[in-house]
Design an enzyme around this catalytic site. Structure first.
Site, PDB file in Angstrom:
ATOM      1  N   SER A  53      29.054 -19.154 -18.689  1.00  0.00           N
ATOM      2  CA  SER A  53      29.607 -20.433 -18.249  1.00  0.00           C
ATOM      3  C   SER A  53      28.797 -20.965 -17.078  1.00  0.00           C
ATOM      4  O   SER A  53      28.548 -20.246 -16.109  1.00  0.00           O
ATOM      5  CB  SER A  53      31.072 -20.265 -17.833  1.00  0.00           C
ATOM      6  OG  SER A  53      31.879 -19.968 -18.951  1.00  0.00           O
TER       7      SER A  53
ATOM      8  N   GLU B  12      31.748 -28.022 -17.154  1.00  0.00           N
ATOM      9  CA  GLU B  12      31.251 -26.778 -17.752  1.00  0.00           C
ATOM     10  C   GLU B  12      30.311 -26.977 -18.933  1.00  0.00           C
ATOM     11  O   GLU B  12      30.602 -27.692 -19.884  1.00  0.00           O
ATOM     12  CB  GLU B  12      32.407 -25.884 -18.189  1.00  0.00           C
ATOM     13  CG  GLU B  12      31.933 -24.545 -18.730  1.00  0.00           C
ATOM     14  CD  GLU B  12      33.042 -23.534 -18.945  1.00  0.00           C
ATOM     15  OE1 GLU B  12      32.728 -22.426 -19.415  1.00  0.00           O
ATOM     16  OE2 GLU B  12      34.216 -23.852 -18.653  1.00  0.00           O
TER      17      GLU B  12
END
EC number: 2.4.2.-
Length: 251
Positions: A174, A214
């Site tokens: 991530s 993200e």
């Protein structure tokens, strides 16, 4: 474009891989390994967002192009809720999903498949923040001085161990489109250079923790650590790394 700058950076490509590293936006302790490799350097240009509105607009435009199926979206949403659990299992089994519960195997397969649709249209810089455990348990209690600055002896030891090495991450990674506020207190910031056409997906619109801008990178990815240096205030290690790609290529 105002709020967006282009940085001239040096790419270092290499051959070979190593061992597991991280995955959620904020990382938990794990073992990491590295080894020396042959290198080939060349210059390229990467876009680095400095304006949150422009970053969101860019990301949302990419997300609309993906055309993810309902099941793929559900797999991504579920991942954002339990990234640590999923990545922990992947690291423990070195990326092998045989033996996982059938529902988890299905989720991983859907996540892998979704990356066939999620690719970056240009060279871009991505960010993530980590705690000392990112460098291994040996640095967990030695990297920071009592005043919050980086211990220079530990830093030099980390450089000797990781600089100009490849790292293999068995889990998903991530990252964020910007060096966002939640990274401010993290002693390690990694800047990932991700080349045009690389598998990378902007998932913030469906994330359980929206607002982090993200960008998700595929599991079993390898990256090369090009540079490690201290921030001007001495409170962070700034790592620059080049994403080399993933070994997972589902049809």
């Amino acid at each position: 474009m105002k709020g967006l700058r282009k940085s001239i950076l040096c790419l270092v490509l290499s051959a070979g891989v190593i061992a597991p590293v991280t995955s959620g936006m904020i990382q938990s302790p794990q073992k990491c390994y590295a080894y020396s490799i042959n290198q080939k350097a060349y210059s390229n240009t990467y876009q680095e967002f400095t304006n949150i509105d422009q970053a969101k607009a860019w990301g949302n435009a990419q997300y609309k192009k993906y055309g993810l199926s309902k099941s793929e979206k559900e797999a991504i949403v579920s991942y954002t809720k339990s990234a640590s659990e999923i990545n922990g299992k992947l690291r423990q089994n070195k990326g092998v999903i045989n033996g996982f519960p059938s529902n988890l195997i299905k989720q991983v397969e859907l996540l892998d498949k979704s990356f066939n649709k999620m690719k970056t249209p240009e060279n871009i810089m991505l960010f993530r923040g980590d705690d000392p455990a990112y460098l291994g348990t040996e640095f967990q209690n030695t990297l920071l001085n009592s005043n919050g600055t980086i211990n220079k002896t530990a830093f030099e030891k980390a450089k000797a161990k990781f600089l100009n090495k490849d790292r293999l991450e068995y889990g998903y990674i991530s990252t964020s489109l910007m060096n966002v506020s939640q990274f401010a207190g993290r002693p390690i910031i990694t800047k990932f250079k991700v080349a045009k056409g690389s598998k990378a997906g902007y998932i913030d619109p469906i994330s359980a923790f929206a607002g982090q801008l993200e960008m998700l990178l595929p599991r079993h990815s390898t990256y090369h650590i090009d540079d490690m240096r201290l921030s001007s205030d001495g409170k962070q290690i700034i790592i620059t790394a080049t994403m080399m790609g993933t070994a997972i290529n589902p049809k």
